[in-house]
Design a protein around this motif. Structure first.
Motif, mmCIF file in Angstrom:
data_model
loop_
_atom_site.group_PDB
_atom_site.id
_atom_site.type_symbol
_atom_site.label_atom_id
_atom_site.label_comp_id
_atom_site.label_asym_id
_atom_site.label_seq_id
_atom_site.Cartn_x
_atom_site.Cartn_y
_atom_site.Cartn_z
ATOM 1 N N UNK A 2 0.850 -1.189 0.000
ATOM 2 C CA UNK A 2 0.000 0.000 0.000
ATOM 3 C C UNK A 2 0.887 1.241 0.000
ATOM 4 N N UNK A 3 0.551 2.174 -0.852
ATOM 5 C CA UNK A 3 1.382 3.374 -0.959
ATOM 6 C C UNK A 3 0.718 4.518 -0.203
ATOM 7 N N UNK A 4 1.550 5.312 0.461
ATOM 8 C CA UNK A 4 1.037 6.485 1.176
ATOM 9 C C UNK A 4 0.374 7.434 0.178
ATOM 10 N N UNK A 5 -0.774 7.990 0.546
ATOM 11 C CA UNK A 5 -1.536 8.838 -0.378
ATOM 12 C C UNK A 5 -0.717 9.986 -0.948
ATOM 13 N N UNK A 6 0.102 10.621 -0.110
ATOM 14 C CA UNK A 6 0.844 11.804 -0.558
ATOM 15 C C UNK A 6 1.912 11.454 -1.601
ATOM 16 N N UNK A 13 0.544 -7.948 -6.422
ATOM 17 C CA UNK A 13 0.716 -7.277 -5.124
ATOM 18 C C UNK A 13 -0.262 -7.937 -4.152
ATOM 19 N N UNK A 14 -0.061 -7.733 -2.881
ATOM 20 C CA UNK A 14 -0.943 -8.361 -1.897
ATOM 21 C C UNK A 14 -2.166 -7.520 -1.604
ATOM 22 N N UNK A 15 -2.006 -6.196 -1.700
ATOM 23 C CA UNK A 15 -3.147 -5.336 -1.396
ATOM 24 C C UNK A 15 -3.046 -4.033 -2.164
ATOM 25 N N UNK A 16 -4.222 -3.416 -2.353
ATOM 26 C CA UNK A 16 -4.281 -2.090 -2.972
ATOM 27 C C UNK A 16 -5.115 -1.199 -2.051
ATOM 28 N N UNK A 17 -4.557 -0.011 -1.737
ATOM 29 C CA UNK A 17 -5.238 0.891 -0.814
ATOM 30 C C UNK A 17 -5.800 2.095 -1.526
ATOM 31 N N UNK A 18 -6.320 3.064 -0.796
ATOM 32 C CA UNK A 18 -6.932 4.255 -1.382
ATOM 33 C C UNK A 18 -5.966 4.966 -2.332
ATOM 34 N N UNK A 19 -6.512 5.459 -3.431
ATOM 35 C CA UNK A 19 -5.702 6.192 -4.394
ATOM 36 C C UNK A 19 -4.974 5.301 -5.378
#
Lengths: 387, 599
Positions: free
Chosen positions: B1-5, B250-256
């Motif tokens: 998961x990547x940080x939104x910023x 990838x294992x997960x995808x987060x917001x954005x």
């Protein structure tokens, strides 16, 4: 009644193809070649050899016609023609009054050879006049002028009792009136036979290429061409030279007997480069073809003693439809009895339809095109051919 | 998961040939996303048809990792959107999946109509837009003029437009920096229930249906059980990943984040662009706004040239439809053309793409009947129906009125051709809405009936402007007009495949044009053939094809027999390929050619 063989029924002729021309005409799709030097002795030998080969498989047949076609056979030396005709007479029994035709171009040079041809035995000349206007002759790629053609024609008349000439009409820029006047002049000159062809643009010719590129302008449209055809029939009928075939006119009795063999489904031997033949052999109608290229033909004949490249038996339907296609060109039409003997039956409904449209006419055992039908013969044939 | 910023999501808006794909390629190359060896020109346009036409039909995406001047690693997700109006809805979904756009304009050409439609979509999606002037190294480049035009026509600030030559690699670094510094980071809440938008989907021979998503809220993980809120389909997530541009798990995808999943979905038809994906348990209670199923607007009949190929056509159409939810079909029987299908498309390009694919990939020769739009019929008994095929038009005595679809068309054209364009639009029953100038180019907006545009409008436009006009349109709803069914009678027999809906005022003109055309297209027969256009029982135009008078071989001697007979046989076989109407044979090409208007 014992069945007649085709050569007895419709005649037996010899066609000899001379493939060379002084120049290639832009409308011509015949097998013709322009070459600088011709070894006439070698060619004579090759023709004689082919004649002997053909005679060996047609023993006892009575030959009624010989036709020298081309190319331009009037480029042959009279000695060549004489040697060939001497051999022909030696090889086959001939009818009492054989028709021996040679195609000639009406130039002064060629006219000088006419006496020689007559002496060799040629008794009918078919001249490629094509037009009586110098400008049109130039466009058609002809090497003679109208005046020269007339002079050559006079020489021919003095030498041969039967002289025919060809004209091409429905040419670029030609109007109905122009053709009417040109044809009237031609009919005043005519001896006993005229071949009047509508200009046909054949693919693979110089005219064909020009036409495809949109550079062959002012050709009369189909309606004008049809009018021209009708005027042709009218004028020729009035002059006593009615049509006996789509493009051929003669005083009754002066039809080309050789060409009529083709249209009546007779037998003929075809020799020379690219010549086709038809022979009834052992109950089968054989179609023969020879090597097309003059050089290869000469080599093949010289080396193997046989110029033929193809020989196959035509099936009954094929034979019947070819006969139908050729015979419907004739004013006398098709002999339905002959079709029946080939086991072929036309589709009655379609024949009736075409009769109703005024394109075909049945008279006893004969089926004929009407004058109107002859102009759309291809469509009639497509409808009558087996699906 | 990547940080939104650290995420930037963007699309590239451009007209065909203005260099969108080349710019995308350079961005991918310069960040070493793919090795030199893997680099193929125009990486993102995968289908042959896309490459040939230089257009993008399916949305494609790539994840680029870039270390910016500030020393931080950023994840840049590029969604390459479909570039054609037929796919306007797909474009709008792609636009909702990103926060910003690069507006690429060819600095030698200027803004085109197609650019406008997509840039308005970007503005509507609240994008931050960065103008990029491309091809600046060409001698004809005029950056000042084009920047001014962007400001005048589109109304966005172009004073700090990037100056780029994607082909020569000029300005690529600056573009990447601008993406990081000028475009906003996405929002979203990782703790909220999962909401992911279905951006696109397609069939992969190895993986089955692949679904492209943009996560708005929550986190999606491998193995999650998910539900599609629009269709109700429930699936376990089997594989989750991103495109670099090759698939990388990838294992997960987060917001954005933007990525894909597979989930044993059998058909692309089971997925709908714009649908919301959430978890089966503890899912979101409300879907994302704006979901709508796509509706075909153009219909035509597709018939096999060889009627023996009908079953092949059926199987090919079924296969294509599995992969394309917006393409509809039903069997159709035509007296003239035999068995075939009436098919519905999103627009003309969609129609052409499907037809090309049937002919090319499935090797089926097709007859396409005239495209028609969907009319709304209001009956006198108060009922209402849709008319997809003019041949099905009921007796006018029971119809109260007819409504037809209208479009808003935007055309940009050099002013020297403006007169011709106005005339063309006027001839097609257009109503001018706007006419403005930007430099030497004019922009006209017309309200036009779709049925006047659907057939050959674009061809005509290209021809009257020598290819210098650009054109785009959007649907504008239905309006009543005086529309009637015009029939064509050949030899007194109606030919269904040539029936058309026309405006009553234009019927005579169209009828005359059709009859004249058909007179040239139908070969002469042995009899004369009347060709008539009629409304109801009333003949409004008439031509007569005169009888064939001459078709004979002038010379036919012994040596010609074989060849001439073969020619006749070939002609006879050719006739079989024509379609028989009573006693008249009509060549296939006549059905389409008759409708083209040479004004």
């Amino acid at each position: 009644m014992a069945e007649l063989e085709t050569w007895q029924e419709a005649g037996f002729g010899l066609y000899l193809h001379w493939p060379f021309c002084a120049a290639k005409c832009p409308y011509c799709d015949f097998n013709s070649h322009v070459t600088a030097r011709i070894d006439q002795r070698a060619w004579t030998e090759a023709y004689l050899s082919e004649l002997r080969r053909a005679a060996a498989e047609t023993p006892g047949r009575i030959l009624s016609t010989v036709f020298f076609g081309g190319g331009t056979p009037s480029l042959m030396q009279p000695e060549t023609v004489a040697a060939i005709l001497d051999e022909v007479r030696r090889l086959w029994p001939m009818v009492n009054d054989p028709e021996i035709t040679l195609e000639a171009n009406p130039t002064s040079v060629e006219a000088g050879r006419f006496a020689g041809y007559a002496a060799a035995g040629v008794n009918r000349l078919s001249m490629g006049v094509q037009s009586l206007h110098d400008e049109d002759l130039r466009r058609l790629g002809r090497l003679h002028s109208a005046a020269e053609a007339m002079a050559a024609f006079d020489i021919a008349r003095a030498q041969f009792s039967r002289v025919s000439f060809d004209l091409i009409y429905a040419r670029q820029g030609q109007t109905l009136d122009m053709w009417r006047s040109e044809l009237s002049t031609a009919l005043d000159m005519a001896v006993d036979h005229l071949s009047l062809y509508q200009l046909t643009i054949e693919p693979g010719t110089a005219f064909g290429d020009r036409f495809a590129a949109g550079r062959l302008r002012d050709l009369p449209d189909d309606d004008i061409a049809a009018d021209m055809y009708e005027v042709t029939q009218e004028l020729c009928d009035a002059a006593g030279l009615p049509a006996y075939e789509v493009s051929n006119h003669a005083r009754p009795g002066s039809e080309s007997r050789h060409n009529r063999i083709y249209w009546r489904g007779g037998d003929w031997v075809g020799i020379g480069p690219g010549a086709h033949g038809r022979l009834g052999l052992g109950g089968t109608r054989m179609a023969t073809e020879t090597e097309l290229s003059p050089a290869l033909w000469l080599r093949k004949v010289t080396e193997t003693g046989n110029g033929e490249t193809l020989r196959h038996g035509l099936g009954l339907t094929e034979t019947a439809e070819e006969y139908l296609m050729m015979s419907l060109r004739l004013t006398e039409g098709t002999d339905l009895g002959r079709l029946a003997r080939l086991g072929h039956r036309l589709d009655d409904t379609r024949v009736a339809e075409l009769e109703e449209m005024g394109l075909l006419q049945r008279a006893g055992t004969r089926l004929r095109c009407t004058a109107q039908g002859r102009l759309v013969l291809n469509e009639i044939l497509r409808r009558l051919m087996v699906d | 998961m990547t940080e939104l910023s650290r995420i930037r999501n963007f699309s590239i808006v451009a007209h065909i040939d203005h260099g969108k794909s080349t710019l995308a390629d350079r961005l991918i190359q310069s960040t070493n996303t793919v090795s030199e060896r893997e680099m193929k020109e125009q990486l993102l346009d995968a289908m042959d048809i896309e490459r040939e036409r230089g257009i993008t039909i399916k949305a494609n995406t790539v994840r680029i990792e870039y270390i910016a001047d500030d020393g931080e690693l950023y994840v840049l997700n590029l969604i390459d959107t479909p570039g054609h109006v037929d796919f306007a809805y797909e474009v709008s979904r792609s636009m909702r999946a990103v926060e910003g756009s690069l507006l690429v304009v060819d600095s030698t050409q200027g803004v085109e109509a197609q650019t406008l439609a997509n840039v308005y979509q970007a503005i509507e999606a609240d994008h931050e837009i960065v103008p990029v002037l491309n091809k600046i190294d060409l001698p004809a480049a005029d950056c000042e003029r084009v920047a001014e035009q962007i400001e005048d026509v589109i109304g966005i600030d172009a004073s700090d437009a990037l100056r780029v030559s994607a082909k020569s690699g000029i300005g690529i670094k600056e573009t990447l920096e601008a993406i990081v510094t000028r475009l906003p980071a996405p929002g979203g809440d990782a703790a909220a229930p999962l909401k992911a938008m279905l951006v696109d989907s397609w069939y992969d021979a190895y993986l089955g249906v692949v679904v492209l998503i943009r996560v708005m809220d929550g986190v999606i993980r491998k193995g999650d059980r998910i539900v599609m809120m629009g269709t109700g389909g429930k699936y376990p997530v089997e594989r989750l990943g991103v495109f670099r541009p090759a698939m990388q798990n990838v294992d997960e995808l987060g917001p954005g984040e933007i990525g894909f999943f597979t989930a044993s979905i059998k058909q692309v038809r089971d997925t709908r662009v714009g649908d919301t994906i959430t978890h089966e348990k503890k899912g979101a209670d409300k879907p994302l706004p704006g979901f709508k199923p796509s509706v075909p607007v153009v219909f035509c009949g597709l018939f096999p040239v060889d009627s023996a190929e009908f079953e092949d056509l059926r199987s090919a159409i079924e296969k294509l439809a599995l992969n394309d939810a917006s393409f509809s079909y039903e069997m159709e029987t035509s007296a003239a053309l035999g068995f075939g299908f009436r098919c519905g498309f999103l627009g003309l390009l969609h129609l052409e793409v499907i037809r090309d694919r049937l002919e090319r990939e499935y090797d089926i020769e097709l007859i396409t009947t005239a495209p028609s739009v969907v009319y709304h019929l209001f009956m006198k008994d108060g009922s209402q129906t849709e008319l997809h095929n003019p041949a099905d038009m009921p007796d006018p005595s029971i119809v109260s009125h007819v409504e037809e679809p209208r479009i808003k068309a935007t055309i940009m054209v050099p002013d020297e051709y403006l007169g011709d364009v106005l005339k063309l639009c006027q001839d097609r029953r257009g109503i001018q809405l706007d006419l403005t100038y930007a430099g030497s180019r004019a922009m006209v907006v017309y309200d036009l009936p779709l049925n006047e545009v659907v057939f050959d409008f674009y061809d005509r436009l290209k021809s009257v402007t020598k290819g210098y006009a650009s054109f785009d349109y959007q649907m504008e709803g239905y309006r009543e007009d005086n529309l009637v069914k015009m029939q064509i009678l050949v030899n007194d027999e109606p030919v269904d495949a040539l029936s058309m809906m026309v405006h009553r005022d234009r019927a005579e003109m169209r009828g005359r044009a059709m009859c004249e055309k058909l007179k040239d297209l139908i070969p002469r027969h042995m009899f004369k053939i009347p060709i008539q256009a009629a409304i109801g029982g009333k003949v409004i135009a008439r031509e007569t094809l005169s009888a064939m008078r001459k078709d004979v071989t002038a010379k036919c001697y012994g040596g010609d027999a074989t060849r001439k007979k073969k020619l006749l046989e070939k002609q006879k076989a050719g006739k079989k390929k024509m379609r028989q109407f009573g006693k008249v044979e009509i060549p296939q090409e006549a059905f389409i050619s008759a409708l083209k208007m040479d004004e």
